[in-house]
Every structure is written in C-alpha cells, then in structure tokens.
Enzyme design. Sequence first.
Site, PDB file in Angstrom:
ATOM      1  N   SER A   1       7.616 -23.473   8.344  1.00 40.72           N
ATOM      2  CA  SER A   1       7.581 -24.785   8.985  1.00 40.72           C
ATOM      3  C   SER A   1       7.588 -25.854   7.902  1.00 40.72           C
ATOM      4  O   SER A   1       6.742 -25.829   7.003  1.00 40.72           O
ATOM      5  CB  SER A   1       6.318 -24.932   9.838  1.00 40.72           C
TER       6      SER A   1
ATOM      7  N   GLY B   1      11.921 -29.824   9.742  1.00 40.76           N
ATOM      8  CA  GLY B   1      12.424 -28.697  10.508  1.00 40.76           C
ATOM      9  C   GLY B   1      11.799 -27.372  10.112  1.00 40.76           C
ATOM     10  O   GLY B   1      10.681 -27.310   9.587  1.00 40.76           O
TER      11      GLY B   1
ATOM     12  N   GLY C   1       2.290 -25.640  14.806  1.00 42.81           N
ATOM     13  CA  GLY C   1       2.758 -24.441  14.119  1.00 42.81           C
ATOM     14  C   GLY C   1       2.446 -23.178  14.889  1.00 42.81           C
ATOM     15  O   GLY C   1       3.227 -22.216  14.880  1.00 42.81           O
ATOM     16  N   ASP C   2       1.305 -23.173  15.578  1.00 47.96           N
ATOM     17  CA  ASP C   2       0.929 -22.013  16.392  1.00 47.96           C
ATOM     18  C   ASP C   2       1.862 -21.878  17.594  1.00 47.96           C
ATOM     19  O   ASP C   2       2.262 -20.772  17.967  1.00 47.96           O
ATOM     20  CB  ASP C   2      -0.518 -22.147  16.855  1.00 47.96           C
TER      21      ASP C   2
ATOM     22  N   GLY D   1       7.467 -29.244   8.629  1.00 46.01           N
ATOM     23  CA  GLY D   1       7.046 -30.497   9.246  1.00 46.01           C
ATOM     24  C   GLY D   1       8.215 -31.246   9.850  1.00 46.01           C
ATOM     25  O   GLY D   1       9.041 -30.674  10.579  1.00 46.01           O
ATOM     26  N   ALA D   2       8.336 -32.534   9.495  1.00 42.40           N
ATOM     27  CA  ALA D   2       9.414 -33.356  10.042  1.00 42.40           C
ATOM     28  C   ALA D   2      10.785 -32.903   9.578  1.00 42.40           C
ATOM     29  O   ALA D   2      11.804 -33.318  10.138  1.00 42.40           O
ATOM     30  CB  ALA D   2       9.199 -34.821   9.656  1.00 42.40           C
TER      31      ALA D   2
END
Length: 315
Positions: free
Chosen positions: A220, A225, A251-252, A222-223
């Site tokens: 992951s 992708g 994220g989960d 974040g912003a």
Amino acid sequence: MIVTVTPNPSLDRTYEVPSLDRGGVVRATGERVDPGGKGVNVSRAVTAAGRRTVAVLPLGGAPGALVADLLDAQGIEVAAVPVGGATRSNIALAETDGVLTKINAPGPELTAAERELLLETVRTRSRDADWIACCGSLPRGLAPSWYADLVARAHTAGVRIALDTSGPALLRALRERPDVVKPNAEELAQAVGRPLATVGDAVKAAEELRGLGARTVLASLGADGQLLVTDTGTWYGTARVDAVRSNVGAGDASLAGFLIAGGTGPDALASAIAHGAAAVRLPGSVMPTPADLDPAAVTVTAEVPVDRVLEEPVP
C-alpha cells in the site's frame, strides 16, 4: 473461509474533531467505539462482504469482553483466547482535513501458556480455512519469531497465509515463505533499510522482500495507490477518491478485498484497491460493504509508472 489472527487486539475509540489544538480543549463532532486490531478489521471487512470468517484473538478484562460483544453484534465468530491482562484501549483523533492522530496502548503481556494456547487455537480453527490472515504488532511476551512459527505451522497444515506486520517480526517470518505480505510504504522502506522516493523504488523493495522469501507482496502506497509483485508479474493500481474521511483500517480493508477475490493476480489487486478506497470515505474504522465499492473508479495496469514520484515519499 478466512481465519484472522490478531495477537494484540484493542478497543478503539475514534473522535472526529475540526482540528487538533495541542494543549487546548477540543470538542468532538462525532464518536465511535469499535473492536480494533488489524486482523479484527479484516474479519469485519470479510463479514461486511457476506463471507465467513473466524477471528482468533486473546481477550482479557472488561475491554476484552466489550470487544467480543461488539464483534458478536456484527455477526463475527470469535475464537477468544482468555488472558490474564486487560485488552488495550486505543484512541484515534480524526481531523476534517484527513489528518489522523493515533494513541495506541501497549496491551497485556502474554504468558507462555497463553502464547501456546493462541497457537493451538489458530491450528484448530483453521482446518477448513482458505486463508489465515495474521495481522498487527506482537504483544509483550511474544518473540519476533512468533509469526514465523505460525507461518510454518500453517504451511504444514496446507493452509495459505497472509501476513501484515513490520519490523523484526516481518523479517523473521519471511524465512518461512508466507504466501502474501502486505506492507505499507513506511514498513516497506523499513524492511529494506532505505528510503522510497518513487514507485520504482517501491517495486525494487517489494522484489527484495520476495528475494527474502515472500511469495507475493501487496504494498500500500497511500495516496499513490498499491503494488502487487508476484512471480508471474507486477501490477500497479490506483482509485479515484474525492474526499478522505478516515484512513483507519483502510489497509485492513484492502487485505480483506484481496483475499476475498482469491489472493492472486490483478483482479485481486483491483478488489483490494476498491475496498481500501471505500474505507477511507467512511467514518472511523467502519468497513465497507459491497454497496460502498466503486469498481469503476479503480485502474490497474501492468505498465508500472516506475518514475512516478511518491506524493508521500518515505525518508
């Protein structure tokens, strides 16, 4: 069926605030109390998708009892491991501009008997599982090798295992070849010991984790992708998100979406991104339902933009 393992669960209180004024009185505009812990959130997301899950977690004291009650109210089957210490309580402060401040308590220290009971409970409850998802930090009393032991036992039983943790616990577990690891950008940089400035840097770091034993890396960013790096290819995906309300548990939700969709290939990556994007549009750590998903907003490609500079580079 997906079994989740949360060695250090929590009772999570999330307060929505206009802004955080250190040293002042902050009046919340919203409040939620949720069962917390990364594996717990995965179980909540799996349940929201209409799939079966069993949440294995050590619980103790009044907070632990409330966590069990909250999960039961959501229709989640709980395999509780009784422990002498009280389950921790965490606080999250979500500002309207999307900034999140979290205060996480350390949690109880597990005894040798409680550690073994936790492993045995995972073994007995995962006999019919498609996946075991092991998520989060280890509580006091569990050595960094504990996840590695769990991965080895799962593979001996013929069950695929996904791991979402960091630091020494992640590095030790890589030796046992977990089927999926899901680091965020910071955890990925920490694992390889160098900063990440571009998507290409993240790809190289993910490939390095595969070289250390991970069969698949779902990262992951974040912003920026998400990345999926496997032995058959590398894919990159993003989703359009108009407004971020809370990124707690996003994220989960992504990991749940990935496993629900089979845990392999670009379609599973698209599902992960759709679930993560839906989660950030919801308050607190609310997990998305199928109605919250917007698959049309997701783009997945094998043409990875390796030169793209990360909006949030990791030093």
